[in-house]
Design a protein around this motif. Structure first.
Motif, PDB file in Angstrom:
ATOM      1  N   GLY A   1       0.817  -1.216   0.000  1.00 30.85           N
ATOM      2  CA  GLY A   1       0.000   0.000   0.000  1.00 30.85           C
ATOM      3  C   GLY A   1       0.847   1.260   0.000  1.00 30.85           C
ATOM      4  N   PHE A   2       2.175   1.131   0.019  1.00 32.85           N
ATOM      5  CA  PHE A   2       3.084   2.282   0.025  1.00 32.85           C
ATOM      6  C   PHE A   2       3.650   2.499  -1.378  1.00 32.85           C
ATOM      7  CE2 PHE A   2       3.878   0.248   4.330  1.00 32.85           C
ATOM      8  CZ  PHE A   2       2.973   1.065   5.002  1.00 32.85           C
ATOM      9  N   VAL A   3       3.849   3.762  -1.737  1.00 34.83           N
ATOM     10  CA  VAL A   3       4.401   4.100  -3.043  1.00 34.83           C
ATOM     11  C   VAL A   3       5.919   4.232  -2.929  1.00 34.83           C
ATOM     12  CG1 VAL A   3       4.399   5.811  -4.898  1.00 34.83           C
ATOM     13  CG2 VAL A   3       2.268   5.271  -3.700  1.00 34.83           C
ATOM     14  N   ALA A   4       6.631   3.582  -3.835  1.00 34.05           N
ATOM     15  CA  ALA A   4       8.097   3.634  -3.859  1.00 34.05           C
ATOM     16  C   ALA A   4       8.543   4.765  -4.778  1.00 34.05           C
ATOM     17  CB  ALA A   4       8.663   2.308  -4.353  1.00 34.05           C
ATOM     18  N   THR A   5       9.269   5.740  -4.212  1.00 33.91           N
ATOM     19  CA  THR A   5       9.758   6.864  -5.000  1.00 33.91           C
ATOM     20  C   THR A   5      11.226   7.108  -4.673  1.00 33.91           C
ATOM     21  OG1 THR A   5       9.091   8.461  -3.311  1.00 33.91           O
ATOM     22  CG2 THR A   5       7.491   7.998  -5.049  1.00 33.91           C
ATOM     23  N   GLY A   6      11.875   7.901  -5.512  1.00 33.75           N
ATOM     24  CA  GLY A   6      13.264   8.265  -5.260  1.00 33.75           C
ATOM     25  C   GLY A   6      14.208   7.592  -6.225  1.00 33.75           C
ATOM     26  N   GLU A   7      15.452   7.478  -5.799  1.00 28.91           N
ATOM     27  CA  GLU A   7      16.474   6.817  -6.611  1.00 28.91           C
ATOM     28  C   GLU A   7      16.513   5.339  -6.249  1.00 28.91           C
ATOM     29  OE1 GLU A   7      20.290   8.726  -6.654  1.00 28.91           O
ATOM     30  OE2 GLU A   7      19.364  10.687  -6.345  1.00 28.91           O
ATOM     31  N   PHE A   8      16.740   4.522  -7.280  1.00 31.86           N
ATOM     32  CA  PHE A   8      16.745   3.074  -7.089  1.00 31.86           C
ATOM     33  C   PHE A   8      18.138   2.531  -7.407  1.00 31.86           C
ATOM     34  CE2 PHE A   8      12.448   4.377  -7.854  1.00 31.86           C
ATOM     35  CZ  PHE A   8      11.735   3.684  -6.886  1.00 31.86           C
ATOM     36  N   ALA A   9      18.741   1.859  -6.423  1.00 28.12           N
ATOM     37  CA  ALA A   9      20.086   1.276  -6.588  1.00 28.12           C
ATOM     38  C   ALA A   9      19.940  -0.201  -6.950  1.00 28.12           C
ATOM     39  CB  ALA A   9      20.883   1.428  -5.292  1.00 28.12           C
ATOM     40  N   ASP A  10      20.547  -0.609  -8.028  1.00 34.20           N
ATOM     41  CA  ASP A  10      20.482  -1.981  -8.512  1.00 34.20           C
ATOM     42  C   ASP A  10      21.268  -2.904  -7.577  1.00 34.20           C
ATOM     43  OD1 ASP A  10      20.445  -4.350  -9.936  1.00 34.20           O
ATOM     44  OD2 ASP A  10      21.261  -3.484 -11.773  1.00 34.20           O
ATOM     45  N   LEU A  11      20.590  -3.910  -7.016  1.00 25.17           N
ATOM     46  CA  LEU A  11      21.244  -4.895  -6.146  1.00 25.17           C
ATOM     47  C   LEU A  11      21.497  -6.210  -6.879  1.00 25.17           C
ATOM     48  CD1 LEU A  11      19.383  -4.434  -2.730  1.00 25.17           C
ATOM     49  CD2 LEU A  11      21.492  -3.337  -3.537  1.00 25.17           C
ATOM     50  N   GLY A  12      21.146  -6.275  -8.156  1.00 23.23           N
ATOM     51  CA  GLY A  12      21.380  -7.492  -8.922  1.00 23.23           C
ATOM     52  C   GLY A  12      20.268  -8.506  -8.751  1.00 23.23           C
ATOM     53  N   THR A  13      20.626  -9.777  -8.842  1.00 19.62           N
ATOM     54  CA  THR A  13      19.630 -10.844  -8.782  1.00 19.62           C
ATOM     55  C   THR A  13      19.989 -11.878  -7.722  1.00 19.62           C
ATOM     56  OG1 THR A  13      20.749 -12.186 -10.445  1.00 19.62           O
ATOM     57  CG2 THR A  13      19.099 -10.623 -11.252  1.00 19.62           C
ATOM     58  N   VAL A  14      18.963 -12.574  -7.277  1.00 19.82           N
ATOM     59  CA  VAL A  14      19.122 -13.760  -6.427  1.00 19.82           C
ATOM     60  C   VAL A  14      18.225 -14.838  -7.026  1.00 19.82           C
ATOM     61  CG1 VAL A  14      19.730 -12.570  -4.275  1.00 19.82           C
ATOM     62  CG2 VAL A  14      17.330 -12.983  -4.807  1.00 19.82           C
ATOM     63  N   GLN A  15      18.569 -16.079  -6.774  1.00 22.80           N
ATOM     64  CA  GLN A  15      17.755 -17.181  -7.268  1.00 22.80           C
ATOM     65  C   GLN A  15      17.098 -17.882  -6.084  1.00 22.80           C
ATOM     66  OE1 GLN A  15      19.717 -19.904  -9.926  1.00 22.80           O
ATOM     67  NE2 GLN A  15      17.786 -20.786 -10.586  1.00 22.80           N
ATOM     68  N   GLN A  16      15.771 -17.996  -6.157  1.00 22.75           N
ATOM     69  CA  GLN A  16      15.013 -18.669  -5.105  1.00 22.75           C
ATOM     70  C   GLN A  16      15.235 -20.180  -5.233  1.00 22.75           C
ATOM     71  OE1 GLN A  16      13.908 -15.445  -3.459  1.00 22.75           O
ATOM     72  NE2 GLN A  16      12.288 -16.859  -2.969  1.00 22.75           N
ATOM     73  N   LYS A  17      14.902 -20.929  -4.185  1.00 24.09           N
ATOM     74  CA  LYS A  17      15.032 -22.383  -4.214  1.00 24.09           C
ATOM     75  C   LYS A  17      14.185 -22.997  -5.330  1.00 24.09           C
ATOM     76  CE  LYS A  17      16.260 -22.931   0.604  1.00 24.09           C
ATOM     77  NZ  LYS A  17      15.853 -23.350   1.936  1.00 24.09           N
ATOM     78  N   SER A  18      13.078 -22.326  -5.671  1.00 30.40           N
ATOM     79  CA  SER A  18      12.195 -22.806  -6.739  1.00 30.40           C
ATOM     80  C   SER A  18      12.815 -22.644  -8.120  1.00 30.40           C
ATOM     81  CB  SER A  18      10.880 -22.029  -6.701  1.00 30.40           C
ATOM     82  OG  SER A  18      11.125 -20.656  -7.037  1.00 30.40           O
ATOM     83  N   GLY A  19      13.922 -21.880  -8.201  1.00 27.64           N
ATOM     84  CA  GLY A  19      14.548 -21.589  -9.483  1.00 27.64           C
ATOM     85  C   GLY A  19      14.210 -20.212 -10.005  1.00 27.64           C
ATOM     86  N   LYS A  20      13.201 -19.586  -9.401  1.00 28.40           N
ATOM     87  CA  LYS A  20      12.797 -18.250  -9.834  1.00 28.40           C
ATOM     88  C   LYS A  20      13.949 -17.265  -9.620  1.00 28.40           C
ATOM     89  CE  LYS A  20       8.714 -16.832  -8.712  1.00 28.40           C
ATOM     90  NZ  LYS A  20       7.571 -16.354  -7.907  1.00 28.40           N
ATOM     91  N   VAL A  21      14.175 -16.405 -10.613  1.00 27.98           N
ATOM     92  CA  VAL A  21      15.214 -15.387 -10.535  1.00 27.98           C
ATOM     93  C   VAL A  21      14.558 -14.058 -10.155  1.00 27.98           C
ATOM     94  CG1 VAL A  21      16.982 -14.131 -11.821  1.00 27.98           C
ATOM     95  CG2 VAL A  21      16.654 -16.582 -12.214  1.00 27.98           C
ATOM     96  N   VAL A  22      15.059 -13.443  -9.083  1.00 31.06           N
ATOM     97  CA  VAL A  22      14.488 -12.196  -8.577  1.00 31.06           C
ATOM     98  C   VAL A  22      15.498 -11.067  -8.777  1.00 31.06           C
ATOM     99  CG1 VAL A  22      13.451 -11.033  -6.588  1.00 31.06           C
ATOM    100  CG2 VAL A  22      13.247 -13.528  -6.810  1.00 31.06           C
ATOM    101  N   THR A  23      15.089 -10.027  -9.514  1.00 28.92           N
ATOM    102  CA  THR A  23      15.898  -8.836  -9.727  1.00 28.92           C
ATOM    103  C   THR A  23      15.463  -7.801  -8.705  1.00 28.92           C
ATOM    104  OG1 THR A  23      16.008  -9.352 -12.080  1.00 28.92           O
ATOM    105  CG2 THR A  23      16.604  -7.112 -11.428  1.00 28.92           C
ATOM    106  N   VAL A  24      16.446  -7.163  -8.024  1.00 31.27           N
ATOM    107  CA  VAL A  24      16.119  -6.332  -6.870  1.00 31.27           C
ATOM    108  C   VAL A  24      16.804  -4.967  -6.941  1.00 31.27           C
ATOM    109  CG1 VAL A  24      16.168  -6.219  -4.337  1.00 31.27           C
ATOM    110  CG2 VAL A  24      15.898  -8.430  -5.478  1.00 31.27           C
ATOM    111  N   TRP A  25      16.068  -3.946  -6.505  1.00 33.21           N
ATOM    112  CA  TRP A  25      16.594  -2.600  -6.340  1.00 33.21           C
ATOM    113  C   TRP A  25      16.353  -2.161  -4.903  1.00 33.21           C
ATOM    114  CZ3 TRP A  25      14.132  -4.389 -10.557  1.00 33.21           C
ATOM    115  CH2 TRP A  25      14.759  -4.222 -11.788  1.00 33.21           C
TER     116      TRP A  25
END
Length: 154
Positions: A64-88
């Motif tokens: 319910g919160f709006v994300a604003t501002g500058e976003f720093a790229d943290l890269g990716t992580v892989q979940q145990k399910s195999g799903k690849v998550v890209t994160v800022w």
């Protein structure tokens, strides 16, 4: 091809301590799980969708919160399910008691045919980095290590 998700890690710095905002999945599967169950707000996105736009959308839908501002790229992580998550990461603040999440349908109990509507996220909380290491999903722990170098800590 593995499924793809995008997510945001909100952080704040209070009195020289860096904190991150994590959320706890809703529903009966996660009800009694605490340490190792918390996550960043994230969700799947389609092949034609911008991953950062998807991460911002998912953050708002799940908190319910709006994300604003500058976003720093943290890269990716892989979940145990195999799903690849890209994160800022982004700097922000919120009152966890004001969190409002969208809902989804699950079959509960499993294979019963009964549908149950649950919130995707049932609560949020601010954690110090050390504390977050105990509560965040194991696959997402590397994001905590990437956070400090990716942002300018004041």
């Amino acid at each position: 091809m593995p499924k793809r998700s995008a997510g945001l890690m909100m952080y704040r710095q209070l009195t020289n301590e860096l904190e991150v905002f994590l959320v706890h999945p809703g529903g009966p599967i996660w009800a009694r799980k605490d340490k190792g169950a918390w996550t960043i707000p994230k969700g799947e996105y389609g092949p034609d969708e911008n991953p950062l736009a998807a991460a911002r959308r998912e953050f708002e839908e799940e908190t319910g919160f709006v994300a604003t501002g500058e976003f720093a790229d943290l890269g990716t992580v892989q979940q145990k399910s195999g799903k690849v998550v890209t994160v800022w990461a982004f700097e922000g603040d919120c009152d966890p008691l004001q969190l409002t999440s969208n809902t989804c349908q699950i079959e509960w109990p499993p294979r019963s045919g009964h549908q149950l509507e649950i919130p995707e996220i049932d609560r949020g909380r601010w954690f110090s980095i050390e504390e977050a290491r105990k509560y965040i999903r194991e696959e997402q722990q590397p994001l905590l290590d990437k956070l400090v170098p990716a942002i300018r800590v004041q």
